[in-house]
Design a protein around this motif. Structure first.
Motif, PDB file in Angstrom:
ATOM      1  N   ASP A 149      51.931  32.658  40.972  1.00 36.34           N
ATOM      2  CA  ASP A 149      52.571  33.680  41.812  1.00 36.34           C
ATOM      3  C   ASP A 149      51.774  34.983  41.830  1.00 36.34           C
ATOM      4  O   ASP A 149      52.322  36.081  41.750  1.00 36.34           O
ATOM      5  N   GLY A 150      50.448  34.866  41.938  1.00 35.01           N
ATOM      6  CA  GLY A 150      49.596  36.047  42.052  1.00 35.01           C
ATOM      7  C   GLY A 150      49.231  36.712  40.749  1.00 35.01           C
ATOM      8  O   GLY A 150      48.478  37.700  40.740  1.00 35.01           O
ATOM      9  N   LYS A 151      49.733  36.211  39.627  1.00 35.78           N
ATOM     10  CA  LYS A 151      49.424  36.821  38.327  1.00 35.78           C
ATOM     11  C   LYS A 151      48.062  36.333  37.836  1.00 35.78           C
ATOM     12  O   LYS A 151      47.627  35.240  38.141  1.00 35.78           O
ATOM     13  N   GLY A 152      47.393  37.162  37.013  1.00 38.45           N
ATOM     14  CA  GLY A 152      46.121  36.767  36.434  1.00 38.45           C
ATOM     15  C   GLY A 152      44.999  36.659  37.448  1.00 38.45           C
ATOM     16  O   GLY A 152      44.156  35.772  37.345  1.00 38.45           O
ATOM     17  N   GLN A 153      44.964  37.608  38.405  1.00 36.34           N
ATOM     18  CA  GLN A 153      43.954  37.575  39.454  1.00 36.34           C
ATOM     19  C   GLN A 153      43.399  38.968  39.727  1.00 36.34           C
ATOM     20  O   GLN A 153      44.071  39.974  39.507  1.00 36.34           O
ATOM     21  N   LYS A 154      42.181  38.996  40.254  1.00 35.70           N
ATOM     22  CA  LYS A 154      41.586  40.230  40.756  1.00 35.70           C
ATOM     23  C   LYS A 154      40.706  39.887  41.948  1.00 35.70           C
ATOM     24  O   LYS A 154      39.894  38.963  41.877  1.00 35.70           O
ATOM     25  N   VAL A 155      40.885  40.617  43.030  1.00 38.15           N
ATOM     26  CA  VAL A 155      40.100  40.395  44.246  1.00 38.15           C
ATOM     27  C   VAL A 155      38.925  41.360  44.267  1.00 38.15           C
ATOM     28  O   VAL A 155      39.095  42.573  44.057  1.00 38.15           O
ATOM     29  N   TYR A 156      37.732  40.834  44.522  1.00 39.70           N
ATOM     30  CA  TYR A 156      36.530  41.650  44.660  1.00 39.70           C
ATOM     31  C   TYR A 156      36.078  41.635  46.123  1.00 39.70           C
ATOM     32  O   TYR A 156      35.982  40.567  46.737  1.00 39.70           O
ATOM     33  N   ARG A 157      35.833  42.836  46.646  1.00 36.85           N
ATOM     34  CA  ARG A 157      35.279  42.967  47.981  1.00 36.85           C
ATOM     35  C   ARG A 157      33.939  43.679  47.884  1.00 36.85           C
ATOM     36  O   ARG A 157      33.622  44.302  46.857  1.00 36.85           O
ATOM     37  N   LYS A 158      33.139  43.572  48.942  1.00 36.35           N
ATOM     38  CA  LYS A 158      31.804  44.165  48.919  1.00 36.35           C
ATOM     39  C   LYS A 158      31.891  45.640  48.551  1.00 36.35           C
ATOM     40  O   LYS A 158      32.705  46.377  49.091  1.00 36.35           O
ATOM     41  N   GLY A 159      31.060  46.040  47.605  1.00 37.60           N
ATOM     42  CA  GLY A 159      31.057  47.421  47.148  1.00 37.60           C
ATOM     43  C   GLY A 159      31.837  47.640  45.873  1.00 37.60           C
ATOM     44  O   GLY A 159      31.666  48.666  45.210  1.00 37.60           O
ATOM     45  N   ASP A 160      32.738  46.691  45.521  1.00 30.88           N
ATOM     46  CA  ASP A 160      33.491  46.823  44.270  1.00 30.88           C
ATOM     47  C   ASP A 160      32.561  46.602  43.079  1.00 30.88           C
ATOM     48  O   ASP A 160      31.642  45.774  43.130  1.00 30.88           O
ATOM     49  N   THR A 161      32.794  47.330  42.009  1.00 34.35           N
ATOM     50  CA  THR A 161      31.988  47.150  40.807  1.00 34.35           C
ATOM     51  C   THR A 161      32.529  46.001  39.968  1.00 34.35           C
ATOM     52  O   THR A 161      33.743  45.816  39.843  1.00 34.35           O
ATOM     53  N   ALA A 162      31.614  45.242  39.396  1.00 31.22           N
ATOM     54  CA  ALA A 162      32.003  44.141  38.514  1.00 31.22           C
ATOM     55  C   ALA A 162      32.212  44.605  37.088  1.00 31.22           C
ATOM     56  O   ALA A 162      32.747  43.851  36.262  1.00 31.22           O
ATOM     57  N   GLU A 163      31.837  45.839  36.814  1.00 30.27           N
ATOM     58  CA  GLU A 163      31.874  46.348  35.446  1.00 30.27           C
ATOM     59  C   GLU A 163      33.286  46.235  34.855  1.00 30.27           C
ATOM     60  O   GLU A 163      34.268  46.670  35.458  1.00 30.27           O
ATOM     61  N   GLY A 164      33.365  45.636  33.686  1.00 29.18           N
ATOM     62  CA  GLY A 164      34.640  45.510  32.979  1.00 29.18           C
ATOM     63  C   GLY A 164      35.563  44.446  33.522  1.00 29.18           C
ATOM     64  O   GLY A 164      36.683  44.282  33.020  1.00 29.18           O
TER      65      GLY A 164
END
Length: 354
Positions: A149-164
């Motif tokens: 149900d959407g838990k435990g996720q992160k969306v990355y889009r162009k320009g977002d930093t991968a740091e951490g």
């Protein structure tokens, strides 16, 4: 008729609806669930109140039941294997092993000839950075296990930093999935009996809000060849797992009608709740039939419909739903309406099929 007492691991709303379906077919049900007075136990014959992997509780469940099933996919595989040594358990442990890990799941689907999004297994921050670079800086990072149900996720889009990013999701095994340019989301509910017979319901078109299913609509706005492809994929999956019971399978639909498999659920599924209003045999009865060794029922849909989840405060809308015609209201016996919590669902019959 055999398998007169059915054990159900898990006491949530899916277990509740399975117990209700079992009672209609004259079966007794026993729930294994650590929470007392669980939604499923409210309508079952008995509850064993213990952890899902409690050895004594599992032994008691095996002693009291002719067959055991489960209502969610995060049941410990070791518990199912322990039970299976003394009582039949359906779906089999292999289905849990595949569904509990998103990388294992996608590899199994691909090996079965079912296309998925591109993906990378992520076990470190450097893995994440390399995978994002491969996907052009975009993708969906998920925990490999336990997210729903959407838990435990992160969306990355162009320009977002991968740091951490790796640490932000707990420094646990992760998966990065590529974006899929889909035009709609659909799912299919299918069942396989112990004799190998497979029956599939019509695919449903799904809309999610905040990562949680909001509506399922029948018929889905897809061509016949896309619907057939979903049925064929479900059949390959079920046969590949030597499955017994009901499975839910979610897809992304591409602009050309092609399908990309998203995930599977080795159980009855939220997007199949409409079947209790628009089919003679619901997904819940179908699952009971399968695990009890009965003939599978006809999955044909007699009506077009829309199923809407009641989430959190939506429970306050029940009186308005009850005042409408052609609406089936199903509440889950939960006393506290927390944000994001599934409290019930309603299915509105839109028209009867000719």
């Amino acid at each position: 008729m055999t398998n007169r007492t059915i054990g159900i691991i898990g006491g949530g709303q899916l277990g509740r609806m399975l117990a209700m379906a079992a009672a209609r077919l004259n079966y007794r049900t026993i729930i294994l669930e650590p929470q007392a007075d669980s939604p499923a136990a409210q309508v079952a014959n008995a509850q064993i109140t213990a952890a899902y992997d409690d050895p004594e509780a599992l032994a008691e469940l095996a002693k009291l039941c002719d067959v055991v099933t489960y209502e969610f996919e995060n049941v410990p595989v070791t518990a199912v294997e322990r039970l299976a040594a003394s009582v039949p358990v359906y779906p089999p442990a292999k289905a849990l092993e595949v569904a509990q890990d998103r990388v294992t799941e996608k590899r199994f689907l691909n090996a079965s000839g079912i296309e998925t999004a591109r993906f990378h297994a992520i076990d470190s921050q450097s893995d994440l950075e390399a995978a994002l670079a491969d996907f052009g800086g975009e993708g969906v990072l998920k925990t490999r296990r336990f997210g729903y149900d959407g838990k435990g996720q992160k969306v990355y889009r162009k320009g977002d930093t991968a740091e951490g990013g790796y640490a932000a999701l707990g420094s646990v095994p992760l998966i990065l999935e590529s974006f899929v340019p889909f035009v709609r989301e659909v799912s299919i509910i299918a069942a396989r009996g112990a004799d190998g017979e497979v029956r599939a319901y019509d695919p449903t078109e799904n809309v999610h809000r905040n990562g949680i299913l909001h509506t399922s609509t029948l018929p889905a706005a897809i061509p016949a060849q896309t619907a057939n492809a979903a049925r064929e994929a479900a059949t390959r999956l079920l046969n590949g797992l030597d499955y017994v019971g009901v499975v839910g399978m979610e897809f992304f639909v591409l602009a050309d009608g092609g399908l990309i498999a998203n995930e599977i659920a080795p159980r009855v599924h939220n997007s199949g709740h409409w079947t209790e209003a628009a089919c003679v045999v619901s997904q819940f009865e179908q699952h009971i039939r399968a695990v009890a060794g009965l003939p599978l029922g006809d999955p044909s849909r007699h009506s077009d419909c829309v199923m809407t989840n009641l989430i959190g405060g939506d429970i306050d809308s029940v009186p308005a739903w009850l005042a409408r015609s052609n609406v089936l209201v199903h509440l889950y016996g939960k006393t506290e309406a927390r944000p994001g919590r599934k409290m019930g669902h309603v299915t509105e019959i839109m028209s009867i099929k000719a």
